[in-house]
Design a protein around this motif. Structure first.
Motif, PDB file in Angstrom:
ATOM      1  N   MET A 261       0.833  -1.205   0.000  1.00 21.73           N
ATOM      2  CA  MET A 261       0.000   0.000   0.000  1.00 21.73           C
ATOM      3  C   MET A 261       0.863   1.250   0.000  1.00 21.73           C
ATOM      4  SD  MET A 261      -3.173   0.696   2.545  1.00 21.73           S
ATOM      5  CE  MET A 261      -3.567   2.399   2.854  1.00 21.73           C
ATOM      6  N   VAL A 262       0.505   2.124  -0.867  1.00 22.75           N
ATOM      7  CA  VAL A 262       1.288   3.363  -0.987  1.00 22.75           C
ATOM      8  C   VAL A 262       0.757   4.403  -0.015  1.00 22.75           C
ATOM      9  CG1 VAL A 262       2.052   5.175  -2.552  1.00 22.75           C
ATOM     10  CG2 VAL A 262       1.679   2.860  -3.421  1.00 22.75           C
ATOM     11  N   LYS A 263       1.689   4.862   0.774  1.00 25.36           N
ATOM     12  CA  LYS A 263       1.284   5.873   1.741  1.00 25.36           C
ATOM     13  C   LYS A 263       1.197   7.233   1.052  1.00 25.36           C
ATOM     14  CE  LYS A 263       2.122   6.450   6.639  1.00 25.36           C
ATOM     15  NZ  LYS A 263       3.161   6.562   7.668  1.00 25.36           N
ATOM     16  N   LYS A 264       0.050   7.771   1.165  1.00 23.65           N
ATOM     17  CA  LYS A 264      -0.116   9.077   0.518  1.00 23.65           C
ATOM     18  C   LYS A 264       0.490  10.174   1.367  1.00 23.65           C
ATOM     19  CE  LYS A 264      -3.813   8.983  -2.805  1.00 23.65           C
ATOM     20  NZ  LYS A 264      -5.163   9.409  -3.134  1.00 23.65           N
ATOM     21  N   GLU A 265       1.337  10.916   0.727  1.00 23.83           N
ATOM     22  CA  GLU A 265       1.989  11.982   1.433  1.00 23.83           C
ATOM     23  C   GLU A 265       1.036  13.161   1.575  1.00 23.83           C
ATOM     24  OE1 GLU A 265       6.012  14.425   0.785  1.00 23.83           O
ATOM     25  OE2 GLU A 265       6.061  12.341   0.095  1.00 23.83           O
ATOM     26  N   ARG A 266       1.066  13.700   2.740  1.00 22.18           N
ATOM     27  CA  ARG A 266       0.182  14.851   2.945  1.00 22.18           C
ATOM     28  C   ARG A 266       0.847  16.105   2.435  1.00 22.18           C
ATOM     29  NH1 ARG A 266      -3.663  15.380   8.144  1.00 22.18           N
ATOM     30  NH2 ARG A 266      -5.074  13.707   7.638  1.00 22.18           N
ATOM     31  N   VAL A 267       0.234  16.655   1.442  1.00 19.36           N
ATOM     32  CA  VAL A 267       0.788  17.885   0.891  1.00 19.36           C
ATOM     33  C   VAL A 267      -0.150  19.032   1.211  1.00 19.36           C
ATOM     34  CG1 VAL A 267       1.573  19.033  -1.200  1.00 19.36           C
ATOM     35  CG2 VAL A 267       1.803  16.556  -0.969  1.00 19.36           C
ATOM     36  N   PHE A 268       0.434  20.035   1.746  1.00 22.58           N
ATOM     37  CA  PHE A 268      -0.381  21.197   2.066  1.00 22.58           C
ATOM     38  C   PHE A 268      -0.557  22.051   0.821  1.00 22.58           C
ATOM     39  CE2 PHE A 268      -0.748  25.672   3.361  1.00 22.58           C
ATOM     40  CZ  PHE A 268      -1.964  25.601   4.014  1.00 22.58           C
ATOM     41  N   ILE A 269      -1.771  22.143   0.414  1.00 27.84           N
ATOM     42  CA  ILE A 269      -2.053  22.973  -0.753  1.00 27.84           C
ATOM     43  C   ILE A 269      -2.729  24.261  -0.292  1.00 27.84           C
ATOM     44  CG2 ILE A 269      -3.237  23.103  -2.960  1.00 27.84           C
ATOM     45  CD1 ILE A 269      -3.258  19.950  -2.808  1.00 27.84           C
ATOM     46  N   PRO A 270      -2.041  25.340  -0.459  1.00 28.98           N
ATOM     47  CA  PRO A 270      -2.657  26.616  -0.055  1.00 28.98           C
ATOM     48  C   PRO A 270      -3.885  26.906  -0.900  1.00 28.98           C
ATOM     49  CG  PRO A 270      -0.621  27.004  -1.254  1.00 28.98           C
ATOM     50  CD  PRO A 270      -0.719  25.516  -1.034  1.00 28.98           C
ATOM     51  N   LYS A 271      -4.850  27.452  -0.270  1.00 26.94           N
ATOM     52  CA  LYS A 271      -6.068  27.761  -1.009  1.00 26.94           C
ATOM     53  C   LYS A 271      -5.763  28.756  -2.118  1.00 26.94           C
ATOM     54  CE  LYS A 271     -10.064  26.895   1.825  1.00 26.94           C
ATOM     55  NZ  LYS A 271     -11.215  27.482   2.516  1.00 26.94           N
ATOM     56  N   PRO A 272      -6.167  28.423  -3.309  1.00 30.49           N
ATOM     57  CA  PRO A 272      -5.917  29.366  -4.402  1.00 30.49           C
ATOM     58  C   PRO A 272      -6.660  30.665  -4.156  1.00 30.49           C
ATOM     59  CG  PRO A 272      -7.408  27.623  -5.103  1.00 30.49           C
ATOM     60  CD  PRO A 272      -6.901  27.244  -3.741  1.00 30.49           C
ATOM     61  N   LYS A 273      -5.976  31.717  -4.428  1.00 35.83           N
ATOM     62  CA  LYS A 273      -6.604  33.016  -4.201  1.00 35.83           C
ATOM     63  C   LYS A 273      -7.719  33.224  -5.214  1.00 35.83           C
ATOM     64  CE  LYS A 273      -3.498  36.074  -1.763  1.00 35.83           C
ATOM     65  NZ  LYS A 273      -2.676  37.254  -1.844  1.00 35.83           N
ATOM     66  N   SER A 274      -8.872  33.365  -4.708  1.00 30.40           N
ATOM     67  CA  SER A 274      -9.986  33.614  -5.598  1.00 30.40           C
ATOM     68  C   SER A 274     -10.104  35.112  -5.857  1.00 30.40           C
ATOM     69  CB  SER A 274     -11.270  33.086  -4.990  1.00 30.40           C
ATOM     70  OG  SER A 274     -11.463  33.645  -3.721  1.00 30.40           O
ATOM     71  N   ALA A 275     -10.647  35.413  -6.995  1.00 36.30           N
ATOM     72  CA  ALA A 275     -10.782  36.817  -7.340  1.00 36.30           C
ATOM     73  C   ALA A 275     -11.883  36.991  -8.365  1.00 36.30           C
ATOM     74  CB  ALA A 275      -9.474  37.346  -7.901  1.00 36.30           C
ATOM     75  N   PHE A 276     -12.339  38.184  -8.452  1.00 33.49           N
ATOM     76  CA  PHE A 276     -13.281  38.486  -9.514  1.00 33.49           C
ATOM     77  C   PHE A 276     -12.484  38.924 -10.733  1.00 33.49           C
ATOM     78  CE2 PHE A 276     -16.263  38.621  -6.038  1.00 33.49           C
ATOM     79  CZ  PHE A 276     -17.403  38.077  -6.620  1.00 33.49           C
ATOM     80  N   LEU A 277     -12.833  38.327 -11.844  1.00 37.77           N
ATOM     81  CA  LEU A 277     -12.116  38.631 -13.066  1.00 37.77           C
ATOM     82  C   LEU A 277     -13.057  39.294 -14.056  1.00 37.77           C
ATOM     83  CD1 LEU A 277     -10.368  35.170 -13.421  1.00 37.77           C
ATOM     84  CD2 LEU A 277      -9.379  37.236 -12.457  1.00 37.77           C
ATOM     85  N   SER A 278     -12.466  40.083 -14.901  1.00 39.32           N
ATOM     86  CA  SER A 278     -13.248  40.754 -15.921  1.00 39.32           C
ATOM     87  C   SER A 278     -12.611  40.499 -17.274  1.00 39.32           C
ATOM     88  CB  SER A 278     -13.295  42.255 -15.629  1.00 39.32           C
ATOM     89  OG  SER A 278     -13.921  42.920 -16.708  1.00 39.32           O
ATOM     90  N   GLY A 279     -13.400  39.973 -18.186  1.00 39.67           N
ATOM     91  CA  GLY A 279     -12.883  39.676 -19.508  1.00 39.67           C
ATOM     92  C   GLY A 279     -13.928  39.969 -20.566  1.00 39.67           C
ATOM     93  N   THR A 280     -13.451  40.148 -21.785  1.00 38.34           N
ATOM     94  CA  THR A 280     -14.359  40.491 -22.865  1.00 38.34           C
ATOM     95  C   THR A 280     -14.647  39.283 -23.741  1.00 38.34           C
ATOM     96  OG1 THR A 280     -13.405  42.701 -22.879  1.00 38.34           O
ATOM     97  CG2 THR A 280     -14.729  42.079 -24.772  1.00 38.34           C
ATOM     98  N   CYS A 281     -15.894  39.101 -24.059  1.00 38.74           N
ATOM     99  CA  CYS A 281     -16.306  38.031 -24.958  1.00 38.74           C
ATOM    100  C   CYS A 281     -15.862  38.392 -26.368  1.00 38.74           C
ATOM    101  CB  CYS A 281     -17.828  37.886 -24.891  1.00 38.74           C
ATOM    102  SG  CYS A 281     -18.519  36.783 -26.132  1.00 38.74           S
ATOM    103  N   VAL A 282     -15.135  37.496 -27.030  1.00 43.90           N
ATOM    104  CA  VAL A 282     -14.617  37.819 -28.361  1.00 43.90           C
ATOM    105  C   VAL A 282     -15.728  37.771 -29.407  1.00 43.90           C
ATOM    106  CG1 VAL A 282     -12.277  37.048 -27.863  1.00 43.90           C
ATOM    107  CG2 VAL A 282     -13.923  35.415 -28.753  1.00 43.90           C
ATOM    108  N   LYS A 283     -16.815  37.153 -29.076  1.00 37.84           N
ATOM    109  CA  LYS A 283     -17.906  37.027 -30.041  1.00 37.84           C
ATOM    110  C   LYS A 283     -18.718  38.296 -30.177  1.00 37.84           C
ATOM    111  CE  LYS A 283     -19.515  32.561 -31.422  1.00 37.84           C
ATOM    112  NZ  LYS A 283     -20.697  31.679 -31.426  1.00 37.84           N
ATOM    113  N   CYS A 284     -19.055  38.880 -29.037  1.00 38.77           N
ATOM    114  CA  CYS A 284     -19.925  40.057 -29.089  1.00 38.77           C
ATOM    115  C   CYS A 284     -19.299  41.283 -28.444  1.00 38.77           C
ATOM    116  CB  CYS A 284     -21.276  39.740 -28.446  1.00 38.77           C
ATOM    117  SG  CYS A 284     -21.195  39.457 -26.678  1.00 38.77           S
ATOM    118  N   GLY A 285     -18.149  41.114 -27.822  1.00 36.73           N
ATOM    119  CA  GLY A 285     -17.460  42.268 -27.262  1.00 36.73           C
ATOM    120  C   GLY A 285     -18.006  42.755 -25.940  1.00 36.73           C
TER     121      GLY A 285
END
Ligand SMILES: [Zn+2]
Length: 71
Positions: free
Chosen positions: A1-25
């Motif tokens: 059995m493979v022992k799973k190593e505990r890796v601490f994964i920091p919570k990804p920083k969430s954010a509000f993003l703003s982007g333009t739709c290339v179809k309609c702008g």
């Protein structure tokens, strides 16, 4: 059995993003950790898909993504 190593994964920083739709702008604001796919509010084009916690931007979204910080 493979022992799973505990890796601490920091919570990804969430954010509000703003982007333009290339179809309609139309500029769309969405959450980077959206649980659903992000659709253009104007034409319904899928701008980002959910990949288990974080959204993956599709080609329908312009390359220029603005990050909106609410500090
Ligand atoms: Zn659109």
């Amino acid at each position: 059995m493979v022992k799973k190593e505990r890796v601490f994964i920091p919570k990804p920083k969430s954010a509000f993003l703003s982007g333009t739709c290339v179809k309609c702008g139309t500029e769309n604001v969405f959450y980077s950790n959206s649980a659903r796919e992000v659709k253009c509010k104007q034409c319904g084009e899928i701008l980002a898909t959910n990949t288990g916690g974080r959204v993956e931007l599709t080609d329908s979204l312009s390359q220029e993504i603005k990050r909106l910080d609410f500090a």
